[in-house]
Write a protein that holds these residues in place. Structure first.
Motif, PDB file in Angstrom:
ATOM      1  N   ILE A 231       0.838  -1.207   0.000  1.00 44.82           N
ATOM      2  CA  ILE A 231       0.000   0.000   0.000  1.00 44.82           C
ATOM      3  C   ILE A 231       0.871   1.254   0.000  1.00 44.82           C
ATOM      4  CG2 ILE A 231      -1.641   1.352   1.364  1.00 44.82           C
ATOM      5  CD1 ILE A 231      -2.938  -1.264   2.225  1.00 44.82           C
ATOM      6  N   ALA A 232       1.968   1.219   0.747  1.00 46.30           N
ATOM      7  CA  ALA A 232       2.889   2.364   0.760  1.00 46.30           C
ATOM      8  C   ALA A 232       3.445   2.625  -0.636  1.00 46.30           C
ATOM      9  CB  ALA A 232       4.028   2.105   1.745  1.00 46.30           C
ATOM     10  N   ALA A 233       3.723   1.557  -1.382  1.00 51.38           N
ATOM     11  CA  ALA A 233       4.229   1.714  -2.746  1.00 51.38           C
ATOM     12  C   ALA A 233       3.176   2.343  -3.649  1.00 51.38           C
ATOM     13  CB  ALA A 233       4.658   0.354  -3.303  1.00 51.38           C
ATOM     14  N   ILE A 234       1.913   1.953  -3.475  1.00 52.14           N
ATOM     15  CA  ILE A 234       0.833   2.551  -4.272  1.00 52.14           C
ATOM     16  C   ILE A 234       0.700   4.037  -3.963  1.00 52.14           C
ATOM     17  CG2 ILE A 234      -1.651   2.551  -4.701  1.00 52.14           C
ATOM     18  CD1 ILE A 234      -1.649  -0.433  -4.118  1.00 52.14           C
ATOM     19  N   VAL A 235       0.745   4.384  -2.686  1.00 50.23           N
ATOM     20  CA  VAL A 235       0.670   5.791  -2.282  1.00 50.23           C
ATOM     21  C   VAL A 235       1.830   6.570  -2.889  1.00 50.23           C
ATOM     22  CG1 VAL A 235       0.782   7.383  -0.330  1.00 50.23           C
ATOM     23  CG2 VAL A 235      -0.578   5.286  -0.149  1.00 50.23           C
ATOM     24  N   ALA A 236       3.021   5.973  -2.884  1.00 48.23           N
ATOM     25  CA  ALA A 236       4.190   6.634  -3.468  1.00 48.23           C
ATOM     26  C   ALA A 236       3.998   6.862  -4.962  1.00 48.23           C
ATOM     27  CB  ALA A 236       5.440   5.784  -3.222  1.00 48.23           C
ATOM     28  N   VAL A 237       3.405   5.892  -5.643  1.00 51.40           N
ATOM     29  CA  VAL A 237       3.133   6.034  -7.078  1.00 51.40           C
ATOM     30  C   VAL A 237       2.212   7.223  -7.342  1.00 51.40           C
ATOM     31  CG1 VAL A 237       1.900   4.991  -9.013  1.00 51.40           C
ATOM     32  CG2 VAL A 237       3.542   3.634  -7.723  1.00 51.40           C
ATOM     33  N   VAL A 238       1.121   7.289  -6.588  1.00 51.78           N
ATOM     34  CA  VAL A 238       0.140   8.364  -6.787  1.00 51.78           C
ATOM     35  C   VAL A 238       0.760   9.731  -6.479  1.00 51.78           C
ATOM     36  CG1 VAL A 238      -2.070   9.304  -6.024  1.00 51.78           C
ATOM     37  CG2 VAL A 238      -1.809   6.828  -6.326  1.00 51.78           C
ATOM     38  N   ILE A 239       1.506   9.815  -5.392  1.00 51.56           N
ATOM     39  CA  ILE A 239       2.133  11.091  -5.023  1.00 51.56           C
ATOM     40  C   ILE A 239       3.129  11.535  -6.082  1.00 51.56           C
ATOM     41  CG2 ILE A 239       3.677  12.217  -3.364  1.00 51.56           C
ATOM     42  CD1 ILE A 239       2.371  10.558  -1.163  1.00 51.56           C
ATOM     43  N   TYR A 240       3.983  10.621  -6.505  1.00 47.62           N
ATOM     44  CA  TYR A 240       5.005  10.978  -7.501  1.00 47.62           C
ATOM     45  C   TYR A 240       4.354  11.382  -8.830  1.00 47.62           C
ATOM     46  CZ  TYR A 240       9.142  10.822 -10.449  1.00 47.62           C
ATOM     47  OH  TYR A 240      10.140  11.157 -11.329  1.00 47.62           O
ATOM     48  N   ALA A 241       3.350  10.599  -9.261  1.00 46.13           N
ATOM     49  CA  ALA A 241       2.666  10.922 -10.518  1.00 46.13           C
ATOM     50  C   ALA A 241       1.990  12.289 -10.437  1.00 46.13           C
ATOM     51  CB  ALA A 241       1.641   9.845 -10.843  1.00 46.13           C
ATOM     52  N   THR A 242       1.508  12.642  -9.255  1.00 45.74           N
ATOM     53  CA  THR A 242       0.890  13.958  -9.074  1.00 45.74           C
ATOM     54  C   THR A 242       1.936  15.062  -9.127  1.00 45.74           C
ATOM     55  OG1 THR A 242      -0.835  12.973  -7.672  1.00 45.74           O
ATOM     56  CG2 THR A 242      -0.531  15.360  -7.542  1.00 45.74           C
ATOM     57  N   LEU A 243       3.082  14.843  -8.486  1.00 40.54           N
ATOM     58  CA  LEU A 243       4.132  15.862  -8.443  1.00 40.54           C
ATOM     59  C   LEU A 243       4.713  16.171  -9.819  1.00 40.54           C
ATOM     60  CD1 LEU A 243       6.062  14.800  -5.204  1.00 40.54           C
ATOM     61  CD2 LEU A 243       4.428  16.664  -5.466  1.00 40.54           C
ATOM     62  N   ILE A 244       4.793  15.149 -10.683  1.00 39.12           N
ATOM     63  CA  ILE A 244       5.378  15.376 -12.012  1.00 39.12           C
ATOM     64  C   ILE A 244       4.331  15.763 -13.048  1.00 39.12           C
ATOM     65  CG2 ILE A 244       7.254  13.744 -11.552  1.00 39.12           C
ATOM     66  CD1 ILE A 244       5.848  11.762 -13.411  1.00 39.12           C
ATOM     67  N   SER A 245       3.059  15.767 -12.617  1.00 37.38           N
ATOM     68  CA  SER A 245       1.992  16.140 -13.550  1.00 37.38           C
ATOM     69  C   SER A 245       2.179  17.569 -14.044  1.00 37.38           C
ATOM     70  CB  SER A 245       0.633  16.001 -12.858  1.00 37.38           C
ATOM     71  OG  SER A 245      -0.388  16.575 -13.631  1.00 37.38           O
ATOM     72  N   LYS A 246       1.916  17.789 -15.313  1.00 38.09           N
ATOM     73  CA  LYS A 246       2.046  19.131 -15.888  1.00 38.09           C
ATOM     74  C   LYS A 246       1.059  20.101 -15.255  1.00 38.09           C
ATOM     75  CE  LYS A 246       3.764  17.538 -20.376  1.00 38.09           C
ATOM     76  NZ  LYS A 246       3.506  17.458 -21.833  1.00 38.09           N
ATOM     77  N   ASN A 247      -0.085  19.576 -14.829  1.00 35.74           N
ATOM     78  CA  ASN A 247      -1.093  20.442 -14.213  1.00 35.74           C
ATOM     79  C   ASN A 247      -0.688  20.889 -12.813  1.00 35.74           C
ATOM     80  OD1 ASN A 247      -2.700  20.134 -16.475  1.00 35.74           O
ATOM     81  ND2 ASN A 247      -3.810  18.398 -15.630  1.00 35.74           N
ATOM     82  N   VAL A 248       0.109  20.054 -12.117  1.00 33.57           N
ATOM     83  CA  VAL A 248       0.585  20.426 -10.782  1.00 33.57           C
ATOM     84  C   VAL A 248       1.929  21.136 -10.886  1.00 33.57           C
ATOM     85  CG1 VAL A 248       1.272  19.541  -8.518  1.00 33.57           C
ATOM     86  CG2 VAL A 248      -0.665  18.512  -9.725  1.00 33.57           C
ATOM     87  N   GLY A 249       2.828  20.541 -11.643  1.00 34.81           N
ATOM     88  CA  GLY A 249       4.086  21.203 -11.975  1.00 34.81           C
ATOM     89  C   GLY A 249       5.070  21.387 -10.834  1.00 34.81           C
ATOM     90  N   VAL A 250       4.997  20.565  -9.786  1.00 34.65           N
ATOM     91  CA  VAL A 250       5.956  20.680  -8.689  1.00 34.65           C
ATOM     92  C   VAL A 250       7.346  20.252  -9.162  1.00 34.65           C
ATOM     93  CG1 VAL A 250       6.582  19.855  -6.386  1.00 34.65           C
ATOM     94  CG2 VAL A 250       4.178  20.360  -6.936  1.00 34.65           C
ATOM     95  N   ILE A 251       7.408  19.153  -9.909  1.00 38.13           N
ATOM     96  CA  ILE A 251       8.667  18.686 -10.491  1.00 38.13           C
ATOM     97  C   ILE A 251       8.593  18.869 -12.003  1.00 38.13           C
ATOM     98  CG2 ILE A 251      10.226  16.719 -10.802  1.00 38.13           C
ATOM     99  CD1 ILE A 251       9.144  15.531  -8.239  1.00 38.13           C
ATOM    100  N   GLU A 252       9.352  19.795 -12.510  1.00 34.53           N
ATOM    101  CA  GLU A 252       9.354  20.058 -13.952  1.00 34.53           C
ATOM    102  C   GLU A 252      10.477  19.267 -14.619  1.00 34.53           C
ATOM    103  OE1 GLU A 252       9.533  24.201 -14.692  1.00 34.53           O
ATOM    104  OE2 GLU A 252       7.668  24.656 -13.624  1.00 34.53           O
ATOM    105  N   ASN A 253      10.193  18.784 -15.812  1.00 36.07           N
ATOM    106  CA  ASN A 253      11.160  17.982 -16.574  1.00 36.07           C
ATOM    107  C   ASN A 253      11.760  16.851 -15.737  1.00 36.07           C
ATOM    108  OD1 ASN A 253      10.903  19.778 -18.821  1.00 36.07           O
ATOM    109  ND2 ASN A 253      12.289  21.201 -17.768  1.00 36.07           N
ATOM    110  N   PRO A 254      10.915  15.975 -15.200  1.00 34.48           N
ATOM    111  CA  PRO A 254      11.423  14.891 -14.348  1.00 34.48           C
ATOM    112  C   PRO A 254      12.311  13.923 -15.130  1.00 34.48           C
ATOM    113  CG  PRO A 254       9.129  14.502 -14.933  1.00 34.48           C
ATOM    114  CD  PRO A 254       9.457  15.890 -15.413  1.00 34.48           C
ATOM    115  N   VAL A 255      13.383  13.497 -14.490  1.00 38.96           N
ATOM    116  CA  VAL A 255      14.273  12.509 -15.108  1.00 38.96           C
ATOM    117  C   VAL A 255      13.572  11.152 -15.200  1.00 38.96           C
ATOM    118  CG1 VAL A 255      16.468  11.283 -14.872  1.00 38.96           C
ATOM    119  CG2 VAL A 255      16.323  13.699 -14.256  1.00 38.96           C
ATOM    120  N   LEU A 256      12.773  10.850 -14.192  1.00 36.64           N
ATOM    121  CA  LEU A 256      12.065   9.574 -14.115  1.00 36.64           C
ATOM    122  C   LEU A 256      10.607   9.772 -14.512  1.00 36.64           C
ATOM    123  CD1 LEU A 256      12.473   6.589 -13.224  1.00 36.64           C
ATOM    124  CD2 LEU A 256      11.662   7.278 -10.957  1.00 36.64           C
TER     125      LEU A 256
END
Length: 432
Positions: A231-256
Motif C-alpha cells: 500500500i505504501a508503494a501505491i501511495v508513493a506512485v500516486v504522489i510521484y505521478a501527481t508531483l510530475i503532472s504538468k497540471n501540478v508542476g511541482v517537479i518540472e522535466n522529471p528525469v524519471l
C-alpha cells in the motif's frame, strides 16, 4: 481487402478464445504474421509499456501473496462479510472492488469468491446475486486502479491533451464505484429467491449440497507487513505521478517518467517485502497471481499487437468513416470498446489498441467517460473469475444456460458499464 483483413483479425481472436487462457496471446501473434506475410501490413507496435507494467505490478503482488498478504486481506474480507451477512450483495462487490483497485489485477477476487458463496448460502441469499456483482466489480475496478496497466497507459495517451493521471483517477474512481453499488441494488432483485429456485431444490433432494466445515485459515505473521509495504508503494506512485503532472508542476522535466516510476516502485516493494519478510524469492515464481499475471502479459502481447497492426494500417480510413459518426453520437465509442474488450479479453489490450485512434476522433472527456466499457470481459462465459464463481456455488443458482449469453453476469455487467459511462459523461466535464 480491408474487410478480409478484419475477418482475419476476428478469426484469430476467435481461435484464441477457443484455445482459452494464454492461447489468445498465441493466436494473436499468429494473426500478426498472417497480416504481415500475406497482406503486406507492417506489424504494429508491440505494447511493451503495458507488458512491463503488468510484470512489475504482478511481481509485487506475488511477493505479497507468498508473504501471506493476500491471505491476510481475504481473512479481513471474510470478517467484514460475516459481520454483515444480510447485506452480502452490497458488501461483496465492495471487497472485490477495493482488492482489485489496490492490486491492479482482478485475479485477487478468486480467493474471496468461496467466502461470498458460503456466506450468501448460510444467510439464505441467492448466491448468484452477490457473486455476479462481485465478479463484475473486480473487472470494472481495473479502470480505477492507480497501478493497473490500463489506467497507466490510458493516462499516458491523455497527457498530450492536457489531462493528467490524477484527473483520470478523480473521474474513474467515484463513477465506477457508484455504478457498482447502484448495480448491486438491482442485483438484489435478480432471479428467484434461493428457497424457490427449482434447481436448488432438486440439488437439495439429491443430497448434492453439503454443509461446509469452515476452514481455519492459517495466517503468516508477515502478511500484514507485506500489505502495508504494498500500500505504501501505491501511495508513493500516486504522489510521484501527481508531483510530475504538468497540471501540478511541482517537479518540472522529471528525469524519471511516470511509467518507469511505477515499475521501480512496484519492484522496490517486491524487494522490500522479500527482504523484510524473509520469504524465498524462488517461491514467488510458483504463486498463482504470478502465473496469472505472466499469462496476461502474453495475452496482451498477442491481441494488442494484432489490434495495433490492423488499426495502424487503416487509421486514416477509420478516421474518415468514424469521425462524423462519433461526433454526432459520442456514446458509440463506449459501444465499440465494449465489443472490442469482449473479444480481446483484456482491459489493457483494448485500451492500448483502440484509445490512441479514439482520441483522434473524440474529445478527451468522451474517451474518459467511455473508458469503463473496456471491462466487458464478462460477456462470453469463459473468463476465469466468472467460471470460478460458477464453480464455487454448489447451490446451482450461479449457472450458465444453454445459450451463450444467458448467464447471471451478463445483465449486471451491461447495467454496470452503462451506469459507469453515463456517470462518466456527467463527471468528466466537471473535473477537466
Amino acid at each position: 481487402m480491408v474487410w478480409l483483413q478484419l475477418a482475419v483479425v476476428l478469426a484469430f481472436i476467435y481461435l484464441g478464445a477457443r484455445l482459452g487462457s494464454i492461447g489468445i496471446g498465441f493466436a494473436g501473434a499468429v494473426g500478426v504474421g498472417v497480416l504481415s506475410l500475406f497482406f503486406g501490413l507492417a506489424p504494429g507496435g508491440i505494447p511493451i509499456d503495458v507488458i512491463l507494467i503488468i510484470m512489475s505490478v504482478i511481481g509485487a503482488v506475488a511477493a505479497m501473496q507468498v508473504a501471506g498478504g493476500l491471505d491476510y486481506l481475504v481473512d479481513l474480507a471474510e470478517r467484514i462479510l460475516r459481520r454483515n451477512p444480510n447485506h452480502i450483495t452490497f458488501m461483496a462487490p465492495v471487497v472485490t472492488y477495493v482488492m482489485t483497485m489496490l492490486a491492479g489485477t482482478g485475479h485477487t477476487a478468486y480467493s474471496t469468491l468461496p467466502v461470498i458463496a458460503e456466506v450468501a448460502h448460510e444467510s439464505g441469499v441467492r448466491p448468484s446475486r452477490p457473486l455476479s456483482i462481485a465478479v463484475i466489480a473486480s473487472q470494472i475496478a481495473i479502470t480505477a486502479s492507480p497501478v493497473s496497466a490500463a489506467v497507466v497507459v490510458f493516462s499516458g495517451f491523455l497527457e498530450p491533451y492536457g489531462v493528467g493521471y490524477l484527473e483520470l483517477l478523480l473521474i474513474c474512481i467515484p463513477t465506477t464505484f457508484a455504478a457498482v453499488m447502484l448495480t448491486a441494488v438491482i442485483c438484489n432483485f435478480l432471479g428467484v429467491d434461493l428457497a424457490k429456485d427449482p434447481v436448488y431444490q432438486e440439488r437439495v433432494k439429491k443430497g448434492l449440497i453439503q454443509k461446509k466445515e469452515g476452514e481455519k485459515r492459517v495466517l503468516k505473521d508477515t502478511g500484514r507487513t507485506s500489505v502495508l509495504i504494498f500500500i505504501a508503494a501505491i501511495v508513493a506512485v500516486v504522489i510521484y505521478a501527481t508531483l510530475i503532472s504538468k497540471n501540478v508542476g511541482v517537479i518540472e522535466n522529471p528525469v524519471l517518467g511516470r511509467d518507469n516510476a511505477i515499475m521501480i516502485f512496484m519492484l522496490a516493494a517486491a524487494t522490500v517485502i522479500t527482504m523484510i519478510t524473509k520469504i524465498d524469492a524462488s517461491e514467488i515464481l510458483n504463486a498463482q497471481t504470478f502465473k496469472s499475471g505472466m499469462s496476461a502479459c502474453v495475452c496482451v502481447l498477442g491481441v494488442a499487437w494484432l489490434g495495433n497492426t490492423f488499426v495502424g494500417a487503416h487509421i486514416d480510413s477509420i478516421k474518415a468513416v468514424a469521425g462524423d459518426l462519433l461526433a454526432g453520437y459520442p456514446w458509440l465509442l463506449a459501444v465499440t470498446l465494449f465489443f472490442a474488450s469482449m473479444l480481446l479479453y483484456s482491459q489493457a489490450a483494448t485500451t492500448r489498441a483502440l484509445m490512441p485512434a479514439a482520441l483522434l476522433l473524440v474529445e478527451p472527456t468522451t474517451a474518459i467517460a467511455s473508458f469503463a466499457a473496456v471491462s466487458a470481459l464478462f460477456v462470453l462465459p469463459t473468463y476465469p473469475t466468472l467460471l470460478a464463481a460458477v464453480e464455487m456455488d454448489d447451490t446451482g443458482s450461479t449457472r450458465i444456460g444453454n445459450l451463450v449469453f444467458n448467464h447471471p453476469f451478463f445483465v449486471p455487467g451491461v447495467i454496470c458499464i452503462t451506469l459507469c459511462v453515463a456517470l462518466g459523461f456527467v463527471v468528466a466535464p466537471m473535473v477537466i
